[in-house]
Design an enzyme around this catalytic site. Structure first.
Site, PDB file in Angstrom:
ATOM      1  N   ALA A 225      11.099 -70.928  31.164  1.00 21.91           N
ATOM      2  CA  ALA A 225      11.707 -69.603  30.988  1.00 21.91           C
ATOM      3  C   ALA A 225      10.781 -68.444  31.318  1.00 21.91           C
ATOM      4  CB  ALA A 225      12.215 -69.463  29.553  1.00 21.91           C
ATOM      5  N   GLY A 228      11.631 -64.733  30.481  1.00 20.05           N
ATOM      6  CA  GLY A 228      13.020 -64.754  30.044  1.00 20.05           C
ATOM      7  C   GLY A 228      14.044 -64.036  30.890  1.00 20.05           C
ATOM      8  N   GLY A 229      13.705 -63.621  32.103  1.00 19.92           N
ATOM      9  CA  GLY A 229      14.653 -62.878  32.927  1.00 19.92           C
ATOM     10  C   GLY A 229      15.942 -63.622  33.199  1.00 19.92           C
ATOM     11  N   LYS A 230      15.841 -64.890  33.557  1.00 17.77           N
ATOM     12  CA  LYS A 230      17.043 -65.667  33.869  1.00 17.77           C
ATOM     13  C   LYS A 230      17.779 -66.071  32.592  1.00 17.77           C
ATOM     14  CE  LYS A 230      15.282 -67.181  38.313  1.00 17.77           C
ATOM     15  NZ  LYS A 230      13.989 -66.468  38.219  1.00 17.77           N
ATOM     16  N   ASP A 248       8.803 -72.852  27.376  1.00 17.17           N
ATOM     17  CA  ASP A 248       7.739 -72.717  28.379  1.00 17.17           C
ATOM     18  C   ASP A 248       6.461 -73.325  27.815  1.00 17.17           C
ATOM     19  OD1 ASP A 248       7.616 -70.809  31.085  1.00 17.17           O
ATOM     20  OD2 ASP A 248       5.653 -71.317  30.252  1.00 17.17           O
ATOM     21  N   ASP A 293      13.537 -73.612  36.539  1.00 21.03           N
ATOM     22  CA  ASP A 293      12.995 -72.594  37.454  1.00 21.03           C
ATOM     23  C   ASP A 293      11.485 -72.823  37.488  1.00 21.03           C
ATOM     24  OD1 ASP A 293      12.699 -70.360  39.065  1.00 21.03           O
ATOM     25  OD2 ASP A 293      12.638 -68.983  37.362  1.00 21.03           O
ATOM     26  N   CYS A 346      10.926 -69.818  43.812  1.00 19.96           N
ATOM     27  CA  CYS A 346      10.855 -68.618  44.651  1.00 19.96           C
ATOM     28  C   CYS A 346       9.901 -68.916  45.810  1.00 19.96           C
ATOM     29  CB  CYS A 346      10.421 -67.393  43.865  1.00 19.96           C
ATOM     30  SG  CYS A 346       8.875 -67.559  42.953  1.00 19.96           S
TER      31      CYS A 346
END
EC number: 2.1.1.-
Length: 395
Positions: A225, A228-230, A248, A293, A346
């Site tokens: 995480a 925590g944006g997503k 995390d 992610d 990314c």
């Protein structure tokens, strides 16, 4: 544009911290601003933009500069922008005609696009003819993209409220919760941000939560995480109903998640650090949705993090890929049969993306999974960050 000694000194000091002290650019700029509280918005914008652009074009600037002195490096950058230098002692020896003649003689793409040789060779080997266009795109300054917090407002209302603050934005096609600013602004200082009406999140990054297809009432695990944006995006899509476990291995990042959730009006996020594998095993078959992610090279986001290309080494890239492989071998057991898992990076490299997924699906850990959909986002095709997203279902 007129140069001022105090702000140019701020740029030079920041460059020293980044390249000699090995600190990250965003942290250095944050610290520089704190050390110069009297700077106005224009001063801060000048320093931030100058530092980021010099970091972005570091190799080319060093190749063109008559010395490695940081004032000379700034002066070289300033002349490359088509500006004039004042008659300061620090800029002695810099002359536009000589600099532009040197520039014309450079033929190597890695120098012209300001990237390490090994990275240029690897990128071309993995992406082929797309690499040159992608590299050029990743050297452009990133747009500021907002994600509307639909728990508190709508995109049309937020767009109108931003305009009332003097901030113009456009609605991009294909991104239902995004607004792209027409000009770069420090939106974090606006009351709209403090009220939790939006987050800053690139348009490509906003695709990830949608791929997971979260529904209100579900139990969702965001296993990497970070800040925590997503997880916040997932909570909004779930209408703040259900449960999101944000996890995390670096617990300090999760502290920021709690602060952001409070501002966004999100109450369904629980944070939990991953201290050992026992925590993963205790959550076996517990999640309706699982987001991975994973840590990656970050090569898809060089537009906003240009220092990554100078901090990356072949051995660190290999290490990141090993971490991705380990996560794919261990974390999927948390997903219920019939649940959906998304693997995302990314990065634009197949070695971190589709090849990792293919290897997972062939492994014992992935034997019960099948690939539903994958999306490869390249910056030169989308106009936003490079990303990879794979959606899998557990049989």
């Amino acid at each position: 544009m007129k140069l001022f000694p105090n702000t140019v000194s701020g740029v030079v000091s920041a460059l020293n911290d980044i390249f000699e002290g090995k600190y990250y650019t965003d942290k250095v700029i944050e610290r520089t601003f704190k050390s110069n509280p009297k700077w106005g918005a224009r001063d801060r914008a000048f320093v931030a933009e100058s530092v980021y652009e010099i970091v972005r074009w570091w190799r080319l600037i060093r190749e063109l500069s008559p010395s490695g002195d940081h004032y000379h490096l700034f002066g070289t950058y300033w002349l490359l922008q088509g500006n004039h230098l004042p008659d300061w002692e620090e800029f002695q020896g810099l002359e536009r005609t000589t600099l532009m003649e040197r520039h014309r003689r450079i033929q190597e793409r890695a120098v012209l696009e300001s990237i390490p040789d090994w990275l240029d060779e690897m990128g071309e080997g993995l992406l082929g003819e797309k690499w040159e266009k992608e590299l050029a795109s990743l050297n452009q300054q990133a747009d500021v993209v907002l994600r509307v917090n639909t728990l508190k407002t709508s995109r049309d209302i937020l767009k109108q409220k931003l305009e009332e603050q003097g901030i113009q934005s456009v609605i991009p096609e294909g991104y239902p919760e995004a607004l792209v600013l027409r000009e770069r602004k420090n939106v974090f200082r606006t009351p709209l941000f403090k009220e939790g009406l939006f987050e800053v999140q690139d348009a490509s990054s906003q695709l990830v939560a949608a791929f997971l297809d979260p529904q209100p009432g579900m139990r969702v695990i965001d296993a990497c995480a970070g800040a925590g944006g997503k997880a916040l995006h997932l909570a909004a899509m779930m209408q703040n109903k259900g449960k999101i476990l944000a996890m995390d291995v670096e617990s300090w990042k999760l502290k920021n998640t709690k602060l952001r959730a409070r501002r966004a009006g999100v109450s369904i996020i629980e944070t939990r650090p991953i201290e050992n594998n026992k925590i993963i095993k205790r959550l076996k078959d517990s999640a309706d949705r699982l987001l991975l992610d994973v840590p990656c090279s970050g090569l898809g986001v060089l537009r906003r993090n240009p220092d990554a290309k100078w901090k990356l080494q072949p051995e660190t890239l290999h290490k990141v890929q090993e971490i991705q492989k380990e996560i794919l071998q261990q974390y999927p057991l948390m997903l219920k049969p019939g649940g959906i898992m998304v693997y995302a990076t990314c990065s634009i490299l197949p070695t971190e993306n589709e090849r990792q997924v293919a290897a997972f699906l062939k492994s014992t850990a992935g034997k019960d999974f099948s690939l539903l959909e994958e999306k490869k986002v390249l910056s030169h095709e989308s106009g936003y960050d490079g990303f990879y997203i794979a959606k899998m279902i557990k049989k």
